[in-house]
Write an enzyme that holds these catalytic residues in place. Sequence first.
Site, short mmCIF file in Angstrom:
data_model
loop_
_atom_site.label_atom_id
_atom_site.label_comp_id
_atom_site.label_asym_id
_atom_site.label_seq_id
_atom_site.Cartn_x
_atom_site.Cartn_y
_atom_site.Cartn_z
CG HIS A 224 2.04 -3.19 6.82
ND1 HIS A 224 3.05 -4.36 5.91
CD2 HIS A 224 1.18 -3.25 5.70
CE1 HIS A 224 2.73 -4.71 4.98
NE2 HIS A 224 1.48 -4.04 4.47
CG HIS B 40 -2.22 -1.15 1.15
ND1 HIS B 40 -1.95 -2.28 1.29
CD2 HIS B 40 -3.56 -0.60 0.97
CE1 HIS B 40 -3.21 -2.67 0.91
NE2 HIS B 40 -3.90 -1.80 0.93
#
Length: 229
Positions: free
Chosen positions: A194, A145
Site C-alpha cells: 500500500h 485493512h
Amino acid sequence: MPSTSLAPPPLRHHRLTALRAGTVCGLLFLALLALVAVRWSPLMDLDRTVADTLHRGAVTEPGLVHVNRVLTDWFWDPWTMRALIAVAVVALWWRGARPLAVWVAATSLLGTLAQQGLKSAVGRERPRWPDPVDSAHYAAFPSGHALTAVVTCGLLLWLLRRYGAGPRLWRGALVVAGVSVVGVGVTRLYLGVHWLSDVLGGWLLGAALVGLSVAGFAWYERRGGARTR
C-alpha cells in the site's frame, strides 16, 4: 486511588461530538480522495518516497517481514476484525439489544462495501517491486485493512462505553485499539502493498463511518428507539 483520566467519557452530548468527528473525517477523506484521483504530484512523491524507503529496509530483514506478515494476515486481517464484530453482534442479540446489534452489523458491512466500491471506482495500482516481499489483491485505495481496523476498534470502544467499562478495562481497550489501528497501517506499508495515502484514506473513512454511525444511533434513540443498556 487509580487515575480516572482515561475513564470512558460520559454518554451525554456524545451525539454531537460523534457527528462532528465523523463529518470532519469524512471531509478530510473526500479531500484526500480528490488528490489521489488527480494524482497530485506532491502527494504522489511522498507516497513513492515512503514506499521506497521502507522497501529498501524490508528486503534486508526477512525475519521482520515474517513478523509483519503474521500480524497483518492473522491478528489484524479484516476477517479477524469482522469475526470480533460478529461475536459482539451475537452477544448484543442474546442480551436483547437487537436494534443495536443490527446497527453494529450494518456499520461493519457498510465499511466493507464502501472500501470495495471505492477500490473499484478509483482503480489505483498498488506499489510494484522487482523483489516484492509480499503480495495483495484488488486495487489500492483505500486500504481495507486500515479501514476495517478503525471501524472494528471504533465500534467495540463505543460498545464498551455504552455498557459501562471500568477505567482499567477502558485504558486497556484504548491501548489495544491504538496499537491495532496504527500497527495494521505500518504492516501494510512495510510489506510494500500500500501507499501511505491508501492507509490514511482507510483510517479517515473508517473514522467517518464510526462517527456518523454513533451519531445516527443516538438520533434513533432520541427519536424513540429502545435504549439498550
